[in-house]
Design an enzyme around this catalytic site. Sequence first.
Site, PDB file in Angstrom:
ATOM      1  N   PRO A   1       0.796  -1.187  -0.047  1.00  0.00           N
ATOM      2  CA  PRO A   1      -0.133   0.089   0.125  1.00  0.00           C
ATOM      3  C   PRO A   1       0.685   1.409   0.070  1.00  0.00           C
ATOM      4  CG  PRO A   1      -0.026  -0.957   2.221  1.00  0.00           C
ATOM      5  CD  PRO A   1       0.648  -1.967   1.240  1.00  0.00           C
TER       6      PRO A   1
ATOM      7  N   THR B   1      -2.859  -2.114   9.389  1.00  0.00           N
ATOM      8  CA  THR B   1      -1.510  -1.540   9.532  1.00  0.00           C
ATOM      9  C   THR B   1      -1.568  -1.032  10.969  1.00  0.00           C
ATOM     10  OG1 THR B   1      -1.036  -0.979   7.203  1.00  0.00           O
ATOM     11  CG2 THR B   1      -0.019   0.375   8.920  1.00  0.00           C
TER      12      THR B   1
ATOM     13  N   SER C   1       7.499  -5.298   8.467  1.00  0.00           N
ATOM     14  CA  SER C   1       7.888  -3.834   7.752  1.00  0.00           C
ATOM     15  C   SER C   1       7.954  -2.868   8.886  1.00  0.00           C
ATOM     16  CB  SER C   1       6.580  -3.524   6.939  1.00  0.00           C
ATOM     17  OG  SER C   1       6.579  -2.162   6.690  1.00  0.00           O
TER      18      SER C   1
ATOM     19  N   HIS D   1       7.358   0.453   7.817  1.00  0.00           N
ATOM     20  CA  HIS D   1       6.879   1.531   6.957  1.00  0.00           C
ATOM     21  C   HIS D   1       7.587   2.147   6.121  1.00  0.00           C
ATOM     22  CE1 HIS D   1       2.543   3.335   7.234  1.00  0.00           C
ATOM     23  NE2 HIS D   1       3.191   4.256   6.520  1.00  0.00           N
TER      24      HIS D   1
ATOM     25  N   ASP E   1       8.204  -6.467   3.723  1.00  0.00           N
ATOM     26  CA  ASP E   1       8.153  -5.224   3.040  1.00  0.00           C
ATOM     27  C   ASP E   1       9.104  -4.290   3.501  1.00  0.00           C
ATOM     28  OD1 ASP E   1       6.884  -2.873   1.689  1.00  0.00           O
ATOM     29  OD2 ASP E   1       6.334  -2.331   3.829  1.00  0.00           O
TER      30      ASP E   1
END
Length: 388
Positions: A78, A156, A273, A275, A306
């Site tokens: 995303p 998230t 992740s 971010h 990610d």
Amino acid sequence: MNGVVNIEDLRKLAKKRLPKIAYDFIEGGTDDEVGLVTNEQAFRKARIVPRYLVDVSVRDQSTTLFGRTYSSPIGIAPTGLAGLFRRGADLMLAEAAREANVPFIMSGSSTGSIEDLGRIAPDHGWYQLYSAKDQSVSEDMIKRTADAGLKTLVFTVDVPEGSNRERNTRNGFGRPLRLSWKGKFEALRHPGWMLEWMRHGTPMFDNWLKYAPGKSADAVADFVGQQNRAPMTWKHVERYRQLWKGNFVLKGIMHPDDALRAWSLGVDGIMVSNHGGRQLDIAPSPLEVLPAIRDAVGDKMTVMFDGGIRRGMDAVVALCLGAKYCFVGRPTLYGVTAGGVTGAATALQIFRREIDLTMAQIGATKIADLGPHFMMWKDEEELRRNRR
């Protein structure tokens, strides 16, 4: 896309199209932007040891995830505000993912709607949920995601507060976007983007439109800013798990204990992740914590990755260290910014080709062959352990 060889070429084309205020939003991190370097440098430190005399004439990188087989182990993460970089970019990314047969996660800050995603890519579209202050909004978004026919919800969890993104501060970036005279003058050097922005203005956060008190793009952007500053706890995970009957994923997990707790609450998968280096500048890279998380949960849940992938060989490293699947954000955003659907498809094709070549070089014929036994060992004990 003529002449594009790698993701770096797409980045340069995206930078050429965008004014500084928009490009810096994609490229920037937080504070000193150490996290951006940490994410990419983790891959530069990794070493894969090839195994030769293996027949690699036929190679297959198809990967099964939540019962669905995708053509490659790279999906689209995303990325918020994609419509600012090219009008309609969110749905262009969805279309490219559908054609490549890989998953696309629509951002909770997208400029396309859940319903449009369900229409364009029902079998490939996932939706990212940000917890809103008004829980009725979050709960209605979960219902809309199910009604649209989407099968995977991604909650998230790594944005407890807005971060200190100094590039945005210096550029005067805000939501809604308002260009200063200096910004407008600089944007004139990027006429394609400038004409699009002048014609259409600030893109709308379509998924939030039904909840905002005002219906202009500015009013909706203000509403999103207010709602996104909501506390998040494990109670939210429990509540959303109860409401959502499909595949439930937590994005932003960086500690083995959090991964285990997610599993205990019935979460189907996690995405390791940080971010994209945009929240906590001194956090470790996802690659550094991935092996410990994988060791903690084993095969109890699906572990995805990610952060920092810029080459197909980076994805292979993450898969060797325990990821079931990988996602990229900036690379496909470069692609769609530079060339729409064709640009996003080009980014995915580049990764597919590089993964294929890396597999051939190391002696792996299918994704299931990958594992820690391909990684360089630190000592003889690790070598023996990886052989098992």
